[in-house]
Design an enzyme around this catalytic site. Structure first.
Site, PDB file in Angstrom:
ATOM      1  N   GLU A 149      -1.177  -9.776  -1.261  1.00 55.24           N
ATOM      2  CA  GLU A 149      -2.621 -10.031  -1.230  1.00 55.24           C
ATOM      3  C   GLU A 149      -3.216 -10.044  -2.639  1.00 55.24           C
ATOM      4  O   GLU A 149      -4.130 -10.822  -2.923  1.00 55.24           O
ATOM      5  CB  GLU A 149      -3.306  -8.978  -0.364  1.00 55.24           C
ATOM      6  CG  GLU A 149      -3.000  -9.160   1.112  1.00 55.24           C
ATOM      7  CD  GLU A 149      -3.495  -8.010   1.965  1.00 55.24           C
ATOM      8  OE1 GLU A 149      -4.304  -8.246   2.865  1.00 55.24           O
ATOM      9  OE2 GLU A 149      -3.055  -6.863   1.722  1.00 55.24           O
TER      10      GLU A 149
ATOM     11  N   GLU B  41       2.612  -6.182   7.398  1.00 60.94           N
ATOM     12  CA  GLU B  41       1.774  -5.186   8.083  1.00 60.94           C
ATOM     13  C   GLU B  41       1.998  -5.135   9.584  1.00 60.94           C
ATOM     14  O   GLU B  41       1.866  -4.077  10.211  1.00 60.94           O
ATOM     15  CB  GLU B  41       0.289  -5.465   7.784  1.00 60.94           C
ATOM     16  CG  GLU B  41      -0.143  -5.191   6.353  1.00 60.94           C
ATOM     17  CD  GLU B  41       0.066  -6.377   5.424  1.00 60.94           C
ATOM     18  OE1 GLU B  41      -0.425  -6.314   4.285  1.00 60.94           O
ATOM     19  OE2 GLU B  41       0.712  -7.373   5.833  1.00 60.94           O
TER      20      GLU B  41
ATOM     21  N   GLY C 165      -0.093  -5.454   0.339  1.00 63.29           N
ATOM     22  CA  GLY C 165      -1.151  -5.495  -0.659  1.00 63.29           C
ATOM     23  C   GLY C 165      -0.721  -6.175  -1.937  1.00 63.29           C
ATOM     24  O   GLY C 165      -1.544  -6.775  -2.635  1.00 63.29           O
TER      25      GLY C 165
ATOM     26  N   ALA D 178       0.838  -1.196   0.000  1.00 61.51           N
ATOM     27  CA  ALA D 178       0.000   0.000   0.000  1.00 61.51           C
ATOM     28  C   ALA D 178       0.876   1.251   0.000  1.00 61.51           C
ATOM     29  O   ALA D 178       2.086   1.191   0.257  1.00 61.51           O
ATOM     30  CB  ALA D 178      -0.912  -0.001   1.221  1.00 61.51           C
TER      31      ALA D 178
END
Length: 255
Positions: free
Chosen positions: A109, A129, A106, A61
Site C-alpha cells: 500500500e 490481509e 501495508g 503492518a
C-alpha cells in the site's frame, strides 16, 4: 527513529528503518506522516524516493501490535493509519518507490502511494490481509484498483497471493524491474532528473492526473484547464518557452 528523511541534490529519501522487516507499527506510521508533510513543505526537496533498504521494502503492518487491538481501538486508529499513507500520496512532487524484497500488506500500500515504482528482481508484492480475515486498510482496495484495474486488484486481494517482480510488471503494479542492487540508484536517478524540472508545472501535472482519476472527466478537464492557464503566469513557463525558441527543445534550466 524508524523513518528518516535524507535530502541531497533536491531529492528527499524517505527511508524506512525498522529492522528486520520494516514492520509498520503505529509509531512508524505516525513518523511517516510527519516526514511526508515535511517533504511537502521543504523547498529543497523537489522529488522524493521512498525506500526500505537493500533487503526489504516493508513486510506489512506489525501483526503483534494489531492482534492486541480490539474493535474500539481500531475504530480510533484506522483513520490515522490511512492518513499516514495519504500524506505520502499527497506529496505534491514526483515520488518514486524503490522496492526491494517484500512489499506486502501495508508495504504494498505504501508503494501504491508513489507516482512510479521501480522494483528489484527479488521483489515480492501482495495484499495478504485476507489470510488474516481482514481487508487492506491503508488504501489498498482503492489505490490498487485504480492502478491495475478492478479485476486484477480483486484477484490479489481475494487470494492474498504474492507476486514476483516479473508478474508485478506485467500487471502494471510496478513500472520497471532492475537488478536488486540497482534499485535505489535508479530510483534516485529518476527523482534527480525530475528535481531539475519546473516544480510548479510538475505539481500541476500530478494534481491534474490524480484529481481526474477521482472525479468525472468534465471536472478533471476544468482542473487541467485552470492549471494550464495559470502556469502562463510563472517564471518557469517564460524560461522554458524562451529556451525553446532560442536554443531548441529540452535545454531549459529551471533552477
Amino acid at each position: 527513529m524508524t523513518v528518516h528523511l535524507e535530502v541531497a541534490e533536491g531529492v528527499g529519501t524517505l527511508r524506512l528503518d525498522r529492522p528486520p522487516m520494516n514492520a509498520l507499527d503505529v509509531a512508524t506510521q505516525d513518523r511517516l506522516k510527519e516526514l511526508a508533510e515535511e517533504a511537502t513543505r521543504r523547498e529543497d526537496v523537489r522529488a522524493v524516493v521512498v525506500y526500505g533498504g537493500e533487503k526489504v521494502f516493508a513486510a506489512g503492518a506489525d501483526i503483534k501490535e494489531m492482534q492486541a487491538m480490539d474493535h474500539t481501538a481500531m475504530v480510533l486508529r484506522a483513520r490515522g493509519l490511512q492518513d499516514s499513507f495519504t500524506a505520502v500520496a499527497r506529496i505534491p512532487k514526483p515520488v518514486v518507490a524503490a522496492v526491494t524484497g517484500y512489499a506486502l500488506g501495508g508495504g504494498c500500500e505504501l508503494a501504491l502511494c508513489a507516482d512510479y515504482r521501480i522494483a528489484g528482481e527479488n521483489a515480492k508484492l501482495g495484499q495478504p490481509e485476507i489470510l488474516l480475515g481482514l481487508i487492506p486498510g491503508a488504501g489498498g482496495t482503492q489505490r490498487l484498483a485504480r492502478l491495475v484495474g478492478p479485476s486484477k486488484a480483486k484477484d490479489l486481494i481475494f487470494t492474498g497471493r504474492q507476486v514476483k517482480a516479473d508478474e508485478a510488471l506485467a500487471l502494471g503494479l510496478v513500472d520497471r524491474v532492475v537488478p536488486a542492487d540497482e534499485v535505489y540508484t535508479q530510483a534516485h536517478a529518476w527523482a534527480a532528473r525530475l528535481a531539475q524540472g519546473p516544480a510548479l508545472a510538475l505539481r500541476a501535472a500530478k494534481e491534474s492526473v490524480d484529481t481526474g482519476l477521482e472525479t468525472d472527466i468534465d471536472t478533471g478537464l476544468a482542473v487541467e484547464r485552470n492549471w494550464f492557464a495559470g502556469l502562463f503566469a510563472t517564471e518557469d513557463r517564460e524560461r522554458g518557452m524562451r529556451s525553446f525558441v532560442e536554443e531548441g527543445p529540452g535545454k531549459a534550466k529551471f533552477l
